[in-house]
Design an enzyme around this catalytic site. Sequence first.
Site, PDB file in Angstrom:
ATOM      1  N   GLY A 716       0.814  -1.198   0.000  1.00  0.00           N
ATOM      2  CA  GLY A 716       0.000   0.000   0.000  1.00  0.00           C
ATOM      3  C   GLY A 716       0.852   1.255   0.000  1.00  0.00           C
ATOM      4  N   CYS A 717       0.263   2.367  -0.412  1.00  0.00           N
ATOM      5  CA  CYS A 717       1.019   3.622  -0.521  1.00  0.00           C
ATOM      6  C   CYS A 717       1.439   4.143   0.852  1.00  0.00           C
ATOM      7  CB  CYS A 717       0.197   4.661  -1.263  1.00  0.00           C
ATOM      8  SG  CYS A 717      -1.494   4.863  -0.633  1.00  0.00           S
TER       9      CYS A 717
END
Length: 902
Positions: A716-717
């Site tokens: 995930g970012c």
Amino acid sequence: MQSLTRVVTRQVGRRARIATKTQSTAVAAQRNTQRQPIGPPEQQQRSYATPRLYDDGSARSAVINVLNNIGSKREVQQYLAQFTSVSSQQFAVIKVGGAILTDYLDVLCASLRNLNQMGLFPVIIHGAGPQLNKLLEQAGVEPQYNEGIRITDGKTLGIARKLFLEENLKLVEALESWGVRARPITSGVLMADYKDKDMYQFVGEVNQVHGDTLKAAIADGYIPVLTCMAESEEGQVLNVNADKAAAELARELVPLKIVYLSEKGGIHDKETGKLIEAINLDEEYDEYMKKPWVIHGTRSKIRDIKTLLDDLPRSSSVAIIHPESLERELFTHSGAGTLIRRGTKLLQASTLSEFESMDQLKQTLVRDREGLDSTSVVDRYLESLKNREFKAYYDESMEALAIVLPPSDNNQLAHLATLTMTRSAWLSNIADNVFQNLKRDFPKLAWTVKQDDENLTWFSEKADGSIARKGEVLFWYGIESPEEVRQLMSEFVQHGRQMFGDINLESQLHRAAAAAERIRSRAAQLAGMRGEQGQQAQQQARAFSTSARPQRTAVKSTAQRRGYATTNPNPPLGIKNSEKDYPSRVAVIGARGYTGQALIDMLNRHPNMDLRHVSSRELAGKKLKGYEKREIIYENLTPDDIRRMAEKKEIDCWVMALPNGVCKPYVDAIDESGHKEAVVIDLSADYRFDSGWTYGLPELVQRNKIASATRISNPGCYATAAQLGIAPLIPHLAAQPAQPTVFGVSGYSGAGTKPSPKNDVNNLTDNLIAYSLTDHIHEREISSQLGTAVAFVPHVAVWFAGIHHTISLPLAQQMASRDVRQLYQDRYDTEKLIRVSGESPQVKLIAGKHGVEIGGFAVHSSGKRAVINVTIDNLLKGAATQCLQNMNLALGYGEYDGIPVE
């Protein structure tokens, strides 16, 4: 034979030429640096009012070009990055002796100008001893000393004060005439007590330093120039020793370097007359204190320097050098003059059982290689050492490791088989410490280096001679007779590196074997496949015994540690050269969102990615925009469609750009097709906790693991930025229940394209929205991957792209901000997509960038809590860029192919 003699003569004489060349560096800098006044001070106009632009790219380039003449480009860049990563006042304190001001003023000014043009601001303190002696003689004052300290009566103080002010102004005006803004600081910084008023009268010992005045000068763009005059609490001016005053300045400012400029150029051994190049206090202090010639001033100087360095971080050092060697000292590994540092005590081993931890030894050796079979190569290497004589040198934490094969019956030369250094070890000169031990224990030594090795200069400095052949350079020292040199060269020309032992034969294992095996079936279907690829892969492999890659960075976990060995650095799998050059067929499922669009844009630029299908229910039937290699129409592909395509092996890589919870039917369809070689990369969170999938964060997960995987979960970012911001401090975190806290703020693109309050610009304007304050899925992801509990608090703001993290980390032991920053610089030294800076990164500057920026590095006054800032573009390195890294690795291309690397 005459030709051979000429080669030997050239190589043995090289060091003398280097020394001659460096003496003209200041002159070369003066001639080559653009947009700065040239010539003696009286021919130039001084201007205190006109500010100089410190970001002058042409001047900076010119100076770096000059510096490259005294060291390798890599050395200059390493040290420049180190110096510019700290606050300006922490760069260097330079003490200038009085003789320098009279005999070497222009040389000093040229060097200081070069530093200043690179944005570096040393703090200068000067003396004027020779000038004072001359003035006192003219005034009929007989100098009086006690234990080497000048007794300063009222008349002497009056003469001294006037002289110091004049010399201070003289230096400031000279610097200004060379285009350097300098500020005279003659009071208000150094405070002192009387040393012994009855004995020495107006002589003081510095007891306090007011650094704010210095910091203000630097903040205004001026180099501060101090005299060695201090003040008592009552305002009485006192004469203080310039060396001791410089030491007190260093205690206050905590610089990376403390430099004492001396016309003698360093400390000389009174018995041999030779310059002492380095003193490692941890190992050699007691030895030097016992030497009969270390008395009076020399003894006091070494003792005072040890006392100073004991109070400073281990990364600080003291150099006693000639002014002509200032840049060489600061920007090269070999340095100049006498370098004094606390050093690192080296341990030794001659059997594997003497190493305290075999796991640590293996990790140290693996950190230098990224091959798919790196672990097995290391195992075979260690197995071979069981049956041969060797001697190893290493520090307790194995930041440095050298392994030497001693002379044998067939060969009277010792051979340096392995030398690996982390970045911090290299910059702290442990490599020099290692070579001091080697020269002590092995009078004759040889080693090989790749001819394009960027550290060739450093190896040349350690050698007496060398010869190059077919991209390899053989170095040696300790060989004096022409017959020995001739024999060594003959063997090298005839046998190459194999003459150094069959340990090197392990290096011929090509690192891409597993990847080649995996792609063989689909590669056979494609036209243009070339049979020489396997051979190319072998040629790219690095010789095990003399490699030089730091991967900690590998520093790091795998590709982060920077290790230097005796060959050219070998890049991690895929970084330098593509291992295949035919296209892979790609399908993107769910290409409507921001991430899908960003990925398609990069696939369009990629030299070997062939996008065949894009799937989006909403856009089905419309033409894909932004892809120019072929016309593609959006499709609404079902799991059954994907199964049929997979059964026919039409696609080499499937990218799932779908929302959380939607991906499984599509992955199941590919699994059921029997096409096991197909790579699947999931951008959602669906498989990030599945042990059967590989977590695709190349900077923290072993790249060879990603390269051999077919099922990869893209991080995930938020999680990518948080992990990169926490990982280097994991070994230093306080025990539970204390835990890192991540305060994250994302632009609204992170909320996706589906309308919601979190991507409503009107709702976000003049606003900040907190959401999922506990148990966010990224909190679980970060904690799971790092192996420690982390609290994560997300927010969304009005900007479009970009994430900003403020990370608070509880520390197990007290640390300084520089120590924390050094851990990050070491860890990410070779990572092309991670930038470490002393300043806090700004989220507005990360949008559209493919990397991560880490900075801030504040430490609480207790020393037990660090705060780090991290920025990342959530659509790029937080998603699409990272996906392409994983695709490149898994499909056998260069890791950064298709990614604009700054």
